[in-house]
Design an enzyme around this catalytic site. Structure first.
Site, mmCIF file in Angstrom:
data_model
loop_
_atom_site.group_PDB
_atom_site.id
_atom_site.type_symbol
_atom_site.label_atom_id
_atom_site.label_comp_id
_atom_site.label_asym_id
_atom_site.label_seq_id
_atom_site.Cartn_x
_atom_site.Cartn_y
_atom_site.Cartn_z
ATOM 1 N N GLY A 156 13.732 -30.683 23.617
ATOM 2 C CA GLY A 156 14.703 -30.234 24.612
ATOM 3 C C GLY A 156 15.567 -29.082 24.126
ATOM 4 N N ASP A 163 19.686 -37.279 28.459
ATOM 5 C CA ASP A 163 19.552 -38.718 28.206
ATOM 6 C C ASP A 163 19.072 -38.882 26.755
ATOM 7 O OD1 ASP A 163 19.021 -41.385 28.220
ATOM 8 O OD2 ASP A 163 17.564 -41.348 29.855
ATOM 9 N N HIS A 189 21.350 -46.196 33.588
ATOM 10 C CA HIS A 189 20.548 -45.245 34.371
ATOM 11 C C HIS A 189 21.170 -44.885 35.713
ATOM 12 C CE1 HIS A 189 17.188 -46.586 31.567
ATOM 13 N NE2 HIS A 189 17.428 -45.316 31.308
#
Lengths: 285, 285
Positions: free
Chosen positions: A138, A155, A62
């Site tokens: 997405g 991600d 992350h």
């Protein structure tokens, strides 16, 4: 007791972790979701029997998917995050004071809800006023929206099932369209040891979509297949090697990063394995 | 058929690989030795149920333990390699044309013999005329010898059993003594995620032994616990960041490296995780 969760990376390699408890288990429209409490990896989000996020190593992933693109752009204000329902990426993006709005597009609302309840270390910024959660695909989102972003962070999970389209040329063209003229994107791009052809394709598609600067970067990621993982950065204008390290050093003082620092920012590209740099170079020729 | 080898990294995490065949299995005075033929990792040397070397990822380890110290020294002629009976480190050291002699100290002759027979991709330089094989304990060797080296490479196993002394101050003092005034050493130094206290101790002991420049470097290593592995470089004079990259680039043209290149040489130190760099810095204060 000896209760183990095992992910088979393929039919020949498997990584197992001893389990304290199963905290959550459900099926959504898209996948089987589980959150396990484990001895060594802390809480673990498992999607379709695959390690998605573990409290043990999520900081590596992350921090690197967020701070590298956000510090490559000198003034990122509007950010799009696609995927990452655990919330770890958004948690890191929120730390950047220049960022005014984060549109967070996640396909599976159930992942979001489960992580909100059982993985607060990751999902802690879901209620932040800058974060605008959009439950949709997405791929569809970037095809249809008129919004323009400074940075887009993809991600994504492995390129199977509904995520397959996140690794196709059509998608990258739409990402390019959704970025401002000096925008940039980064995408999770699998293992250089297991998925080199995929990585070469990503680089090729990004170039064909109009990106000027295309660079992979590599890091150790214990819970992912082969433990060697990569991101691909694609930029219209800014080169991640040309940053003001002093500015970064000052800014991250309050970030509490464990992996990322101003030296990692540039050297992570140069320290990536020769075979990967050569493969991507070849794909871009 | 489903035949699997499993290493338990600790009692909570395990990495398994599917086995084609058991090529060799014996017990020496020191350990249980096996060479497995596997589907994904190629041939695998297993010592006391621990992955020691696999054909899949050995290039990463062996290139980085060899070329980083040997290119940090401007003119390494005499090299001592302690451990690494598979021969992979020696195979890389031999590529350096400045090197005139390699004293190769291995404790367990049986490992050497087994690898010579079953892992020729690694042991291929054992008969090289520059290589002087000495079967003895590396700890004893550096305590007793009057030889002086330019570079010492400690390709040691985990700090258990007879290898424990390879991580103690007494040993580092003797390594220091066996190095020329501009000499340097590198040692395998375990996982930053699992063994941070050990790494801090190594750094501290190296400083107390007289080394001026002490720097860890990190890389992904699929078959080792956590997949994040480290080496520690300790030098009397030369800093690995001050190298002539053009010279390295030219020299490695014939090396056929897959991981190491002139950019990796310096950036691997800078790209190491912040938490490790800070821990070592603290240990050296």
């Amino acid at each position: 007791m000896d209760i183990w969760f095992t992910e088979y990376h393929n039919k020949n390699v498997a990584l197992s972790v001893r389990v304290k408890d199963i905290l959550y288990r459900d099926k959504s429209k898209y996948q089987e979701i589980a959150i396990l409490d484990t001895y060594d990896f802390g809480k673990v989000l498992v999607l379709d029997n695959t390690y998605q996020t573990t409290e043990f190593d999520e900081f590596i992933y992350h921090e690197l998917i967020s701070h590298i693109p956000l510090f490559t752009h000198p003034n990122p204000k509007k950010v799009l995050v696609i995927g990452g329902g655990d919330g770890g990426t958004v948690r890191e993006v929120v730390k950047h004071d220049t960022v005014e709005r984060i549109d967070f597009v996640e396909l599976d609302e159930k992942v979001l809800e489960a992580c909100k309840k059982y993985m607060p270390n990751l999902s802690c910024e879901m209620e932040n006023e800058k974060v605008n959660i959009i439950i949709t695909d997405g791929i569809k989102y970037v095809a249809e929206t008129d919004e323009k972003y400074d940075v887009i962070i993809i991600d994504c999970p492995d390129p199977v099932g509904p995520a397959k389209g996140l690794f196709e040329k059509e998608f990258y063209k739409n990402v390019f369209k959704c970025l401002n003229d000096d925008g940039l994107m980064v995408q999770q791009s699998e293992s250089p040891l297991y998925n080199l052809d995929l990585i070469k394709n990503i680089a090729k598609y990004l170039k064909e979509s109009g990106f000027k600067i295309i660079m992979p970067y590599v890091y150790p990621m214990p819970s992912y297949p082969s433990g060697m993982w990569s991101f691909m950065l694609a930029s219209k204008k800014y080169n991640p090697l040309n940053v003001d390290k002093k500015k970064i050093k000052k800014k991250i003082e309050k970030f509490n990063t464990k992996y990322y620092d101003e030296d990692v920012h540039t050297s992570i590209f140069l320290s990536s394995p020769k075979f990967l740099k050569e493969a991507v170079k070849e794909a871009l020729e």
